[in-house]
Motif scaffolding. Structure first.
Motif, PDB file in Angstrom:
ATOM      1  N   LEU A 111      57.456  62.129  66.425  1.00  0.00           N
ATOM      2  CA  LEU A 111      57.104  62.468  65.054  1.00  0.00           C
ATOM      3  C   LEU A 111      57.497  61.354  64.096  1.00  0.00           C
ATOM      4  CD1 LEU A 111      58.144  66.239  64.930  1.00  0.00           C
ATOM      5  CD2 LEU A 111      55.833  65.315  64.983  1.00  0.00           C
ATOM      6  N   ARG A 112      58.590  60.699  64.359  1.00  0.00           N
ATOM      7  CA  ARG A 112      59.049  59.648  63.453  1.00  0.00           C
ATOM      8  C   ARG A 112      58.223  58.369  63.595  1.00  0.00           C
ATOM      9  NH1 ARG A 112      63.746  59.538  65.148  1.00  0.00           N
ATOM     10  NH2 ARG A 112      63.694  57.674  66.456  1.00  0.00           N
ATOM     11  N   LYS A 113      57.881  57.989  64.822  1.00  0.00           N
ATOM     12  CA  LYS A 113      57.235  56.699  65.058  1.00  0.00           C
ATOM     13  C   LYS A 113      55.723  56.746  64.933  1.00  0.00           C
ATOM     14  CE  LYS A 113      58.802  54.021  68.267  1.00  0.00           C
ATOM     15  NZ  LYS A 113      59.253  53.460  69.566  1.00  0.00           N
ATOM     16  N   HIS A 114      55.130  57.914  65.109  1.00  0.00           N
ATOM     17  CA  HIS A 114      53.654  57.982  65.148  1.00  0.00           C
ATOM     18  C   HIS A 114      53.116  59.039  64.189  1.00  0.00           C
ATOM     19  CE1 HIS A 114      53.957  55.423  68.709  1.00  0.00           C
ATOM     20  NE2 HIS A 114      54.838  56.283  69.206  1.00  0.00           N
ATOM     21  N   THR A 115      53.758  59.186  63.065  1.00  0.00           N
ATOM     22  CA  THR A 115      53.421  60.257  62.121  1.00  0.00           C
ATOM     23  C   THR A 115      51.949  60.281  61.765  1.00  0.00           C
ATOM     24  OG1 THR A 115      55.641  60.192  61.192  1.00  0.00           O
ATOM     25  CG2 THR A 115      53.932  61.192  59.855  1.00  0.00           C
ATOM     26  N   ARG A 116      51.380  59.156  61.416  1.00  0.00           N
ATOM     27  CA  ARG A 116      50.001  59.117  60.927  1.00  0.00           C
ATOM     28  C   ARG A 116      48.966  59.223  62.051  1.00  0.00           C
ATOM     29  NH1 ARG A 116      49.796  58.239  55.710  1.00  0.00           N
ATOM     30  NH2 ARG A 116      47.534  57.934  55.840  1.00  0.00           N
ATOM     31  N   ALA A 133      62.365  68.471  62.255  1.00  0.00           N
ATOM     32  CA  ALA A 133      61.505  67.321  62.549  1.00  0.00           C
ATOM     33  C   ALA A 133      60.095  67.520  62.024  1.00  0.00           C
ATOM     34  CB  ALA A 133      61.477  67.078  64.058  1.00  0.00           C
ATOM     35  N   LEU A 134      59.643  68.777  61.992  1.00  0.00           N
ATOM     36  CA  LEU A 134      58.285  69.069  61.531  1.00  0.00           C
ATOM     37  C   LEU A 134      58.118  68.883  60.030  1.00  0.00           C
ATOM     38  CD1 LEU A 134      57.498  72.248  63.672  1.00  0.00           C
ATOM     39  CD2 LEU A 134      56.473  69.981  63.909  1.00  0.00           C
ATOM     40  N   ARG A 135      59.194  68.660  59.307  1.00  0.00           N
ATOM     41  CA  ARG A 135      59.086  68.429  57.868  1.00  0.00           C
ATOM     42  C   ARG A 135      58.502  67.058  57.537  1.00  0.00           C
ATOM     43  NH1 ARG A 135      62.232  71.870  54.535  1.00  0.00           N
ATOM     44  NH2 ARG A 135      63.343  73.471  55.744  1.00  0.00           N
ATOM     45  N   ALA A 136      58.334  66.209  58.554  1.00  0.00           N
ATOM     46  CA  ALA A 136      57.747  64.892  58.325  1.00  0.00           C
ATOM     47  C   ALA A 136      56.341  65.032  57.765  1.00  0.00           C
ATOM     48  CB  ALA A 136      57.715  64.106  59.636  1.00  0.00           C
ATOM     49  N   PRO A 137      55.909  64.123  56.887  1.00  0.00           N
ATOM     50  CA  PRO A 137      54.535  64.187  56.350  1.00  0.00           C
ATOM     51  C   PRO A 137      53.509  63.894  57.446  1.00  0.00           C
ATOM     52  CG  PRO A 137      55.632  62.179  55.626  1.00  0.00           C
ATOM     53  CD  PRO A 137      56.672  63.003  56.310  1.00  0.00           C
ATOM     54  N   LEU A 138      52.740  64.898  57.813  1.00  0.00           N
ATOM     55  CA  LEU A 138      51.748  64.776  58.878  1.00  0.00           C
ATOM     56  C   LEU A 138      50.363  64.735  58.243  1.00  0.00           C
ATOM     57  CD1 LEU A 138      53.417  67.399  61.239  1.00  0.00           C
ATOM     58  CD2 LEU A 138      53.635  64.910  61.338  1.00  0.00           C
ATOM     59  N   ALA A 139      50.035  63.585  57.691  1.00  0.00           N
ATOM     60  CA  ALA A 139      48.859  63.448  56.828  1.00  0.00           C
ATOM     61  C   ALA A 139      47.550  63.719  57.542  1.00  0.00           C
ATOM     62  CB  ALA A 139      48.838  62.053  56.207  1.00  0.00           C
ATOM     63  N   ASN A 140      47.490  63.469  58.866  1.00  0.00           N
ATOM     64  CA  ASN A 140      46.224  63.594  59.591  1.00  0.00           C
ATOM     65  C   ASN A 140      46.224  64.723  60.617  1.00  0.00           C
ATOM     66  OD1 ASN A 140      44.905  61.286  58.343  1.00  0.00           O
ATOM     67  ND2 ASN A 140      46.399  60.035  59.456  1.00  0.00           N
TER      68      ASN A 140
END
Length: 444
Positions: A111-116, A133-140
């Motif tokens: 999730l951290r390295k490949h978010t986009r 961890a799921l709070r990361a911005p998952l734009a796509n």
């Protein structure tokens, strides 16, 4: 093998992708796989291994397992996928699992390295660390699924003290959301416009569900509420209610498929809560059906509905489907499942509404005259009634599918003669005695 070795790498890549895509179509096992699906290809020879490793399409499904090298393996898959979008799948927990630590660390790194690059995330359980961890911005991200597969998955989720509502997503492009008991919030209240929503344990989450439906009004195409795979006794408490007694105030113009599994729907509220003009498929599983005499308002007409499936577990005391079938005039396929059998009294039988006829100058079926396929499952139906149904519905009727739990009754009717009689008029399927509806000799 010599001919295969003569193939150029481009054709080998296409062949590998075809094999891999066939395996990916097996959705039933997506959470129980590990990341070893390609071993049969990789171990054939060094050339095949090299070609497969240079084919990015083979590595887009990143399986996060529970072994000690899960982080390295997940990163290897992501690297070999090049710049393609990734589908992250956490595998189901084995019974012997003592800790989810390896899985949590691997997922956090992905999730951290490949978010986009993340296109979908599929989880069999959640923990506080995964939730964080799921709070990361998952734009796509377009698909998020969290469903337990095994008892171990359920125990991990229930033992983590994670509040079902304490999951926050930042997913502005989300289109598919499939959940067991979670009701995630969205960053800055940015509710997504979904195409598919499946909430399999929505009891107690009505206000969240109402908000999500409101945000998805223009786009929602598929809606499932309640879990049809659970035994009927597990449906207890799952009734359809509108938040705070609110009246229907939304429109779902794109909704084509609706499924509801619950205990009771007192006044067909599931059919009143929204305007659904494009609905073509309706599946309802209820312990108790609403009584027609208690209905105070007419049902909306579903002019485009073609498929209707109705399951009731306790139909004792009679089932009157007139009220419902009057609102579905153009259905071509009807499935009636009165589980645990049904009394065959004329005034109570579940198919009586299908036997009503029009008045002169010509007689014919009064309700649902366009029916082409009728399935009657686990409801005891006398042979005479079946013959009456087929005679009335010809020539439009093409197929009759029948299954009955006759072992509950004595004497046991012999349906061989009925099957031969039906076979001369429409395509029959079933016509057997037994209980296990999965048995192939009873269902075509």
């Amino acid at each position: 093998m010599a001919l295969a070795q003569a193939l150029p790498p481009e054709l080998l890549s296409l062949a590998f992708c075809a094999v891999y895509n066939d395996a990916e179509d097996d959705k039933g096992s997506v959470l129980t796989r590990t990341s070893y699906e390609l071993l049969d290809v990789l171990l054939v020879c060094r050339r095949w291994n090299d070609v497969a490793c240079r084919t990015p399409e083979l590595w887009t499904s990143v399986y996060v397992a529970h072994n000690i090298d899960s982080s390295a393996r997940a990163e290897m898959y992501a690297a070999r996928a090049g710049r393609l979008a990734l589908d992250v799948i956490v595998t189901s927990a084995p019974e012997s699992l003592l800790s989810t630590g390896n899985c949590e660390i691997a997922l956090q790194q992905v999730l951290r390295k490949h978010t986009r690059r993340l296109r979908s995330i599929t989880l069999p359980f959640s923990t506080p660390k995964i939730s964080k961890a799921l709070r990361a911005p998952l734009a796509n991200l377009v698909s998020f699924i969290c469903l337990p597969i095994t008892r171990s998955d359920e125990l991990i989720s229930s033992g983590s003290d994670l509040d079902p509502s304490n999951v926050t997503l930042d997913t502005p492009k989300l289109q598919t959301l499939i959940l067991h008991k979670y009701a995630p919030s969205f960053v800055e209240n940015n509710w997504p416009s979904l195409k598919s929503l499946k909430s399999l344990c929505c009891f107690g989450q009505e206000r969240w569900l109402w908000g999500l439906l409101g945000a998805s009004q223009p786009t929602l195409e598929d809606l499932v509420l309640g879990d049809a795979t659970k035994p009927p006794e597990m449906w207890a408490g799952h009734s359809f209610t509108l938040v705070g007694g609110l009246k229907p105030c939304i429109s779902l113009p794109s909704l084509t498929s609706l499924e509801f599994n619950g205990t009771v729907d007192v006044d067909w509220g599931i059919l009143h809560f929204a305007d659904m003009p494009a609905l073509t498929s309706l599946t309802l599983s209820l312990l108790f059906l609403p009584a027609s005499q208690d209905q105070e308002r007419p049902l909306p007409k579903f002019e485009r509905l073609r498929y209707l499936s109705l399951t009731t577990v306790f139909p004792y005391g009679g089932v009157d489907l007139n009220h419902l079938l009057q609102s579905t005039p153009h259905i071509t396929s009807l499935t009636l499942d009165g589980q645990y059998g049904e009394d065959d009294a004329d005034e109570k039988h579940i198919i009586n509404s299908l036997l009503l006829t029009t008045q002169l100058p010509s007689t014919g079926p009064l309700l649902c005259p366009e029916l082409e396929e009728i399935s009657i499952l686990a409801a005891f139906t006398p042979p005479a009634k079946l013959k009456e149904l087929v005679d009335l519905r010809l020539p439009r009727l093409r197929k009759v599918r029948f299954y009955s739990s006759m072992w509950l009754y004595e004497p046991y009717p012999d349906y061989r003669d009925v099957s031969e009689w039906v076979n001369g008029r429409v395509e029959p399927s079933g016509f057997g005695n037994g209980w296990d509806k999965s048995e192939p000799q009873f269902l075509a």
